[in-house]
Design an enzyme around this catalytic site. Structure first.
Site, PDB file in Angstrom:
ATOM      1  N   LYS A 106      -6.709   9.903  -0.566  1.00  0.00           N
ATOM      2  CA  LYS A 106      -7.122  10.170   0.623  1.00  0.00           C
ATOM      3  C   LYS A 106      -6.130   9.534   1.618  1.00  0.00           C
ATOM      4  CE  LYS A 106     -11.662   9.866   3.097  1.00  0.00           C
ATOM      5  NZ  LYS A 106     -12.758   8.881   3.234  1.00  0.00           N
ATOM      6  N   LEU A 107      -5.747  10.639   2.393  1.00  0.00           N
ATOM      7  CA  LEU A 107      -4.762  10.280   3.371  1.00  0.00           C
ATOM      8  C   LEU A 107      -5.128  10.732   4.825  1.00  0.00           C
ATOM      9  CD1 LEU A 107      -1.597  11.570   1.795  1.00  0.00           C
ATOM     10  CD2 LEU A 107      -2.217   9.375   2.034  1.00  0.00           C
TER      11      LEU A 107
END
Ligand code: E4P
Length: 226
Positions: free
Chosen positions: A87-88
């Site tokens: 997750k960015l």
């Protein structure tokens, strides 16, 4: 629409999983901190979640700042378990990192998405998921569902969700209420990631409780038992 659970709490994940309707898990640094998590245990905790939810996508958020660090951390996180999704948060550095990671087959969930252009950039970078937030708009007295509608329309116009090689699913995030879930489904969002408390509220309805009480009372008349 699929249900993910938005938590880092193992008991909540276990219980939601036992319902048989769970399609994934999302976590973030705040949710991990809420469990009293410490940096030293972070990876072990993510692996535990991945093992509990074998085969389901589990989003683990990177806290790296530069593109190179995001790529390195993304590679490392994805090596922890086959079902890890990196997750960015959406930004220039993460778009470039997503391009690299996606080319290597690492799935990215681009988070903190608050506009259609951000979602379109994420999809173009090769994000496997984009997470538009709903509740945080409501928190500042704006309409989160209106914003979600725009994102869904823009992504679906280009059929990213249908193209298997270039698929981008929309995760409705920052969900607070069953109504957010309903609205997300009406709009055709692919997924809603829902905190456990809101998930339980989705399951209940006062008329269901009333109906059960009535059946029980009537059945007692049939069986003659008190
Ligand atoms: C999920 O991916 C998001 O991190 C989460 O839904 C954010 O929820 P919040 O706005 O309640 O913090």
């Amino acid at each position: 629409m699929k249900f993910f659970i938005d938590t880092a709490n193992l008991d909540e994940i276990r219980e939601a999983e036992s319902w048989g309707v769970l399609s994934g898990v999302t976590t973030n640094p705040s949710l991990y901190a809420k469990e009293g998590g410490r940096l030293a245990d972070f990876e072990e905790h993510m692996v535990k979640i991945c093992e509990m939810c074998e085969g389901l996508p589990v989003s683990a958020e990177s806290t790296a700042k530069t593109t190179d660090e995001m790529v390195d951390e993304g590679r490392h996180l994805s090596s922890l378990a086959p079902n890890i999704v990196v997750k960015l948060p959406v930004c220039a550095e993460s778009l470039a990192a997503t391009r690299t990671l996606a080319a290597e087959g690492v799935r990215v969930n681009m988070t903190l998405v608050f506009s259609a252009p951000q979602a379109l950039l994420a999809a173009n970078a090769g994000a496997r998921y984009v997470s538009p937030f709903v509740g945080r708009f409501d928190d500042i007295a704006e309409d989160g569902i209106d914003q979600l509608a725009t994102v869904v329309q823009c992504i679906k116009n280009y059929e990213w969700h249908k193209n298997v090689d270039d698929q981008c699913e929309i995760i409705t995030a920052s969900v607070r209420t069953p109504n957010h879930v309903t609205q997300a489904a009406l709009l055709g969002a692919d997924i809603a990631t829902v905190p456990f408390a809101a998930l339980k509220k989705c399951l209940r309805h006062p008329l269901t409780e009333e109906g059960l009480a009535k059946f029980e009372a009537d059945w007692q008349k049939v069986t003659g038992k008190d």
